[in-house]
Design a protein around this motif. Structure first.
Motif, PDB file in Angstrom:
ATOM      1  N   ILE A  29       0.820  -1.220   0.000  1.00 54.72           N
ATOM      2  CA  ILE A  29       0.000   0.000   0.000  1.00 54.72           C
ATOM      3  C   ILE A  29       0.853   1.270   0.000  1.00 54.72           C
ATOM      4  O   ILE A  29       0.517   2.252  -0.672  1.00 54.72           O
ATOM      5  CB  ILE A  29      -0.989  -0.003   1.184  1.00 54.72           C
ATOM      6  CG1 ILE A  29      -1.962   1.173   1.045  1.00 54.72           C
ATOM      7  CG2 ILE A  29      -0.250   0.008   2.519  1.00 54.72           C
ATOM      8  CD1 ILE A  29      -3.103   1.115   2.030  1.00 54.72           C
ATOM      9  N   TYR A  30       1.977   1.240   0.749  1.00 54.63           N
ATOM     10  CA  TYR A  30       2.840   2.417   0.787  1.00 54.63           C
ATOM     11  C   TYR A  30       3.378   2.726  -0.604  1.00 54.63           C
ATOM     12  O   TYR A  30       3.258   3.855  -1.111  1.00 54.63           O
ATOM     13  CB  TYR A  30       3.991   2.201   1.773  1.00 54.63           C
ATOM     14  CG  TYR A  30       5.165   3.158   1.573  1.00 54.63           C
ATOM     15  CD1 TYR A  30       5.053   4.508   1.895  1.00 54.63           C
ATOM     16  CD2 TYR A  30       6.381   2.703   1.055  1.00 54.63           C
ATOM     17  CE1 TYR A  30       6.127   5.379   1.709  1.00 54.63           C
ATOM     18  CE2 TYR A  30       7.457   3.559   0.862  1.00 54.63           C
ATOM     19  CZ  TYR A  30       7.324   4.897   1.191  1.00 54.63           C
ATOM     20  OH  TYR A  30       8.372   5.755   0.990  1.00 54.63           O
ATOM     21  N   GLU A  31       3.962   1.709  -1.238  1.00 54.11           N
ATOM     22  CA  GLU A  31       4.562   1.930  -2.550  1.00 54.11           C
ATOM     23  C   GLU A  31       3.501   2.269  -3.601  1.00 54.11           C
ATOM     24  O   GLU A  31       3.726   3.144  -4.451  1.00 54.11           O
ATOM     25  CB  GLU A  31       5.335   0.684  -2.998  1.00 54.11           C
ATOM     26  CG  GLU A  31       6.584   0.394  -2.188  1.00 54.11           C
ATOM     27  CD  GLU A  31       6.300  -0.460  -0.962  1.00 54.11           C
ATOM     28  OE1 GLU A  31       7.274  -0.861  -0.294  1.00 54.11           O
ATOM     29  OE2 GLU A  31       5.105  -0.711  -0.661  1.00 54.11           O
ATOM     30  N   GLU A  32       2.349   1.597  -3.549  1.00 56.50           N
ATOM     31  CA  GLU A  32       1.310   1.811  -4.557  1.00 56.50           C
ATOM     32  C   GLU A  32       0.704   3.209  -4.462  1.00 56.50           C
ATOM     33  O   GLU A  32       0.560   3.905  -5.485  1.00 56.50           O
ATOM     34  CB  GLU A  32       0.223   0.745  -4.408  1.00 56.50           C
ATOM     35  CG  GLU A  32       0.670  -0.639  -4.840  1.00 56.50           C
ATOM     36  CD  GLU A  32      -0.348  -1.718  -4.481  1.00 56.50           C
ATOM     37  OE1 GLU A  32      -0.169  -2.857  -4.964  1.00 56.50           O
ATOM     38  OE2 GLU A  32      -1.288  -1.424  -3.717  1.00 56.50           O
ATOM     39  N   GLU A  33       0.378   3.638  -3.240  1.00 58.25           N
ATOM     40  CA  GLU A  33      -0.222   4.973  -3.094  1.00 58.25           C
ATOM     41  C   GLU A  33       0.794   6.063  -3.396  1.00 58.25           C
ATOM     42  O   GLU A  33       0.464   7.083  -4.020  1.00 58.25           O
ATOM     43  CB  GLU A  33      -0.798   5.143  -1.687  1.00 58.25           C
ATOM     44  CG  GLU A  33      -2.043   4.299  -1.447  1.00 58.25           C
ATOM     45  CD  GLU A  33      -2.730   4.627  -0.138  1.00 58.25           C
ATOM     46  OE1 GLU A  33      -2.207   5.508   0.602  1.00 58.25           O
ATOM     47  OE2 GLU A  33      -3.776   4.021   0.155  1.00 58.25           O
ATOM     48  N   LEU A  34       2.026   5.840  -2.963  1.00 58.86           N
ATOM     49  CA  LEU A  34       3.061   6.829  -3.229  1.00 58.86           C
ATOM     50  C   LEU A  34       3.362   6.911  -4.723  1.00 58.86           C
ATOM     51  O   LEU A  34       3.530   8.011  -5.283  1.00 58.86           O
ATOM     52  CB  LEU A  34       4.334   6.480  -2.448  1.00 58.86           C
ATOM     53  CG  LEU A  34       5.481   7.504  -2.514  1.00 58.86           C
ATOM     54  CD1 LEU A  34       5.018   8.890  -2.071  1.00 58.86           C
ATOM     55  CD2 LEU A  34       6.659   7.032  -1.657  1.00 58.86           C
ATOM     56  N   LEU A  35       3.405   5.742  -5.382  1.00 57.88           N
ATOM     57  CA  LEU A  35       3.652   5.734  -6.827  1.00 57.88           C
ATOM     58  C   LEU A  35       2.539   6.464  -7.574  1.00 57.88           C
ATOM     59  O   LEU A  35       2.806   7.223  -8.515  1.00 57.88           O
ATOM     60  CB  LEU A  35       3.766   4.291  -7.323  1.00 57.88           C
ATOM     61  CG  LEU A  35       4.010   4.115  -8.830  1.00 57.88           C
ATOM     62  CD1 LEU A  35       5.295   4.826  -9.272  1.00 57.88           C
ATOM     63  CD2 LEU A  35       4.058   2.634  -9.192  1.00 57.88           C
ATOM     64  N   THR A  36       1.314   6.254  -7.152  1.00 61.60           N
ATOM     65  CA  THR A  36       0.182   6.948  -7.794  1.00 61.60           C
ATOM     66  C   THR A  36       0.324   8.465  -7.641  1.00 61.60           C
ATOM     67  O   THR A  36       0.148   9.232  -8.595  1.00 61.60           O
ATOM     68  CB  THR A  36      -1.147   6.487  -7.170  1.00 61.60           C
ATOM     69  OG1 THR A  36      -1.281   5.082  -7.362  1.00 61.60           O
ATOM     70  CG2 THR A  36      -2.326   7.216  -7.804  1.00 61.60           C
ATOM     71  N   LYS A  37       0.674   8.893  -6.438  1.00 60.91           N
ATOM     72  CA  LYS A  37       0.806  10.325  -6.181  1.00 60.91           C
ATOM     73  C   LYS A  37       1.994  10.916  -6.939  1.00 60.91           C
ATOM     74  O   LYS A  37       1.889  11.985  -7.570  1.00 60.91           O
ATOM     75  CB  LYS A  37       0.973  10.573  -4.675  1.00 60.91           C
ATOM     76  CG  LYS A  37       0.955  12.048  -4.301  1.00 60.91           C
ATOM     77  CD  LYS A  37       0.959  12.228  -2.780  1.00 60.91           C
ATOM     78  CE  LYS A  37       0.867  13.713  -2.425  1.00 60.91           C
ATOM     79  NZ  LYS A  37       0.857  13.920  -0.954  1.00 60.91           N
ATOM     80  N   VAL A  38       3.124  10.221  -6.872  1.00 60.09           N
ATOM     81  CA  VAL A  38       4.327  10.692  -7.558  1.00 60.09           C
ATOM     82  C   VAL A  38       4.081  10.782  -9.063  1.00 60.09           C
ATOM     83  O   VAL A  38       4.452  11.765  -9.715  1.00 60.09           O
ATOM     84  CB  VAL A  38       5.529   9.768  -7.255  1.00 60.09           C
ATOM     85  CG1 VAL A  38       6.681  10.050  -8.216  1.00 60.09           C
ATOM     86  CG2 VAL A  38       5.996   9.946  -5.821  1.00 60.09           C
ATOM     87  N   SER A  39       3.436   9.780  -9.628  1.00 56.47           N
ATOM     88  CA  SER A  39       3.181   9.758 -11.067  1.00 56.47           C
ATOM     89  C   SER A  39       2.274  10.908 -11.492  1.00 56.47           C
ATOM     90  O   SER A  39       2.492  11.533 -12.533  1.00 56.47           O
ATOM     91  CB  SER A  39       2.561   8.413 -11.463  1.00 56.47           C
ATOM     92  OG  SER A  39       3.444   7.359 -11.182  1.00 56.47           O
ATOM     93  N   ALA A  40       1.259  11.190 -10.672  1.00 62.57           N
ATOM     94  CA  ALA A  40       0.346  12.295 -10.992  1.00 62.57           C
ATOM     95  C   ALA A  40       1.077  13.638 -10.941  1.00 62.57           C
ATOM     96  O   ALA A  40       0.912  14.497 -11.827  1.00 62.57           O
ATOM     97  CB  ALA A  40      -0.828  12.294 -10.024  1.00 62.57           C
TER      98      ALA A  40
END
Length: 695
Positions: free
Chosen positions: A612-623
């Motif tokens: 969850i940490y990596e997935e949510e952070l990746l989503t935010k970083v990508s946006a």
């Protein structure tokens, strides 16, 4: 030791008295005090004495040291050597070389006063500012003008403005019977603020190197909110820098007096004792140069930009301005009973009227791309010009305006509450940190100046507009049958007509902005917004009438200032684009790849492992990365479109409304990315690293 050190590298009055024949010395004094031309024979004697003194001090070259419209100083070095035959040389320096030089003027800003192929420019010795030795070069302070006589520098208008205020102030003083006064001069004491940061860290910040400020940077956990840096213990490295700075200033006759930590972390201040304005301007230019050179010797870099770091105090240069006579009288000293001091009240009224009528010129005099960031927050005054005079003077002026008795009161004693401490008289005015133009006892503190600004421009404006009002006052009072009655009526009318400029409250209060608008005061927030006022007819009239600037010289300065603003914003925008495209976006992309690889690796081990940490952070970083990429493109397009605009006024407006806004929007996204990107990937030192040394 300090007494022997002070002025040791200056060809000052003491040196001239010792080294010049009595008659030559007297001629030089007449030149300094009365503007009398120095004859060629005397100039040769002075030049030879100056050369001998300089050579004894280790100098090998001389230069005409001047202040072009770049805002910094310029110098071209020539050696003293002349061929003597048989392959030998002698050391020579003539009166002609002392009095006049001819540097190439083709590459200095002229604002259209001369074409590039018209290279000739002239420097003329300013004998009222002493020659000095800097790094084995004899520096002769000079004015700089074009072949056709127009001022190409910041010193010539300053000297003209000093002549103007002297001329008009003497007219007023004669009305009060002050026949013994033969000259009035303005004096200035500038408080210089600056930042010191580690040079190794500075070298890693492309934005600091190219622009002098950080174009990106997320706020650190701690800023200046604990107020623990102001007047705090000075770090040993900074103390060593300050010690050497003071010593080098003292050698050059600069009256460096006060040093301390300022409000923001890594921010400091140096303040000198007051001196005559043109000398104060020269000294401040030298001080800024010394700060930058000496800082590097101590492993640091001195930042003079008005706002090198967002979210903390910017750096200003408070211009403490006053008027003094050759008899030693400060004309802005109210005395113990200012209500009864008619001469003081008349000069005060002239200043109030000047600031009200020419508030636009005062705002223009401090305008720059850097200062636009600073004005309006963190102890910097707002862009709305107003005057703080304190409760006592405000009460006096109100009593005069309404023709009611003034109930003066004895000076209050400060009661500190500790019996062992002495009681002392309370000042009649407090300091208002939000006031642009504050009366502080016997002078006015013009607080709007940015730290990198030459003192010349603001003081040219101050001298000129006050000279204009004093001239008008003299016109209305000379030859009247009842001087006292005319004087009373003039002061009363001036207060009534111009009291709107007086404000003792909080300049940051939103209610003040509305109130100021209701009073008819200008709120010129940006440089492109205020600069066009420079060429308004009333402003051209005041400069031409007082013989400070011609219309052509004003038009040239307008063009130089507006072009300068555009160039600064353009350089900042190009730097942001380069930093974003080449380093920040690729760094975030690598970080997002690591997040994606981590998610993939974990899922290979087991699809049930939580990511969850990596997935949510990746989503935010990508946006955010997508947004930053688009905003870099928008900024790039804005910079490209600017090339199509040829009118300098429209170009300035475009750079503010389009390019600068695009820069601000890009910064918001990049700064947020900095807060969530792993430290190992972020390509630049953080604010914490820059301001606190935290890695």
């Amino acid at each position: 030791m300090i007494a022997e050190l002070f002025g040791s590298m200056v060809f000052n009055d003491t040196v001239m008295r010792d080294r010049l024949p009595k008659e030559t010395y007297r001629q030089v004094q007449r030149t300094i005090k009365n503007g009398k031309k120095l004859d060629p024979a005397a100039a040769n004697i002075v030049a030879n004495a100056m050369k001998d003194w300089a050579v004894e001090k280790g100098a090998t070259h001389f230069t005409h040291w001047f202040q072009p419209m770049t805002g910094i100083t310029a110098e071209k070095h020539d050696s003293f050597i002349e061929p003597a035959g048989d392959g030998k040389v002698i050391m020579e320096f003539s009166g002609k070389e002392l009095v006049q030089g001819e540097p190439d003027a083709s590459s200095f800003p002229s604002g259209g006063l001369r074409a590039t192929f018209e290279a000739r420019g002239y420097t003329a010795w300013d004998p009222s500012s002493y020659a000095f030795i800097k790094e084995d070069v004899l520096c002769i302070p000079t004015a700089f003008c074009s072949y056709s006589g127009e001022a190409l520098d910041k010193k010539t208008p300053l000297l003209r403005s000093m002549e103007a205020i002297n001329r008009q102030a003497l007219r007023v003083l004669k009305l009060f019977g002050n026949e013994e006064v033969t000259s009035v001069r303005t004096t200035v004491g500038p408080e210089q603020e600056y930042f010191l940061i580690d040079k190794d860290i500075y070298d890693q910040r492309k934005d600091l190197i190219y622009t002098g400020r950080t174009l990106f940077g997320a706020k650190p956990p701690k800023g200046q909110e604990l107020e623990d840096h102001y007047f705090g213990v000075i770090k040993p490295q900074v103390q060593a820098f300050m010690k050497e700075l003071h010593e080098e200033c003292w050698k050059l006759g600069i009256l460096a007096k006060t040093e301390h930590n300022e409000v923001a972390p890594s921010q400091h201040e140096l303040a000198p004792i007051f001196t005559t304005t043109n000398i104060a301007v020269d000294h401040n230019q030298l001080t800024m140069e010394l700060m930058q050179k000496i800082a590097k010797k101590h492993g640091m870099v001195c930042l003079l930009h008005e706002k090198p770091f967002a979210g903390v105090n910017g750096s200003g240069k408070h211009n403490n301005w006053s008027l003094s006579t050759n008899t030693g009288v400060n004309l802005l000293e109210p005395g113990d009973t200012p209500y009864e001091n008619a001469q003081f009240l008349l000069f005060l009224s002239a200043i109030i009227k000047a600031v009200d009528e020419y508030q636009d010129l005062l705002r223009i005099s401090v305008a720059s791309a850097g200062n636009d960031h600073r004005l309006g927050a963190n102890e910097a005054p707002p862009a709305i010009v107003s005057i703080f005079i304190g409760e006592e003077l405000e009460g006096i002026l109100r009593a005069i305006e309404t023709e009611t008795p003034y109930g003066s009161k004895e000076k209050e004693l400060m009661k500190i509450g500790v019996h062992i401490l002495p009681k002392f008289p309370k000042d009649t005015t407090d300091r208002n940190r939000t006031s642009p133009f504050a009366f502080t006892g016997n002078r006015f503190e013009f607080r709007m100046l940015g730290s990198s600004l030459s003192l010349s421009g603001p003081n040219v404006v101050l001298n000129t507009i006050v000279a204009e009002e004093l001239g008008q006052f003299a016109d209305s009072l000379e030859g009247v049958s009842d001087f006292q009655e005319a004087l009373d009526e003039l002061i009363k009318k001036t207060i009534r007509d111009h009291k709107r400029i007086l404000f003792n409250g909080n300049g940051y209060d939103e209610n003040w902005i509305k109130e100021a608008e209701g009073r008819g005061l200008l709120n010129l927030k940006s440089t492109p917004e205020c600069l066009p006022y420079f060429l308004h007819e009333k402003n051209v009239d005041v400069f031409t009438k007082q013989k400070v600037l011609s219309r052509a010289e004003m038009e040239s300065r307008y063009e130089i200032l507006m072009e300068g603003y555009c160039k600064v914003i353009n350089i900042e925008a190009l730097t942001m684009i380069e930093m974003g495209r080449k380093e920040m976006l690729p760094a975030v992309s690598l970080f997002s790849r690591e997040l994606a690889d981590t998610i993939t690796s974990k899922h290979k081990v087991s699809p049930d492992i939580c990511c969850i940490y990596e997935e949510e952070l990746l989503t935010k970083v990508s946006a955010l990365l997508k947004s930053a990429y688009k905003k870099v493109g928008i900024l790039e397009d804005a910079v490209m479109n600017a090339k199509e605009i040829t009118d300098v006024t429209e170009l300035g407006k475009y750079y503010h409304d389009k390019v600068f806004i695009s820069m601000s929007e890009l910064r918001v996204v990049i700064d947020e990315l900095e807060t969530i990107t792993a430290k190992t990937y972020w390509p630049y030192p953080s604010y914490g690293h820059l301001l606190f040394g935290i890695r």
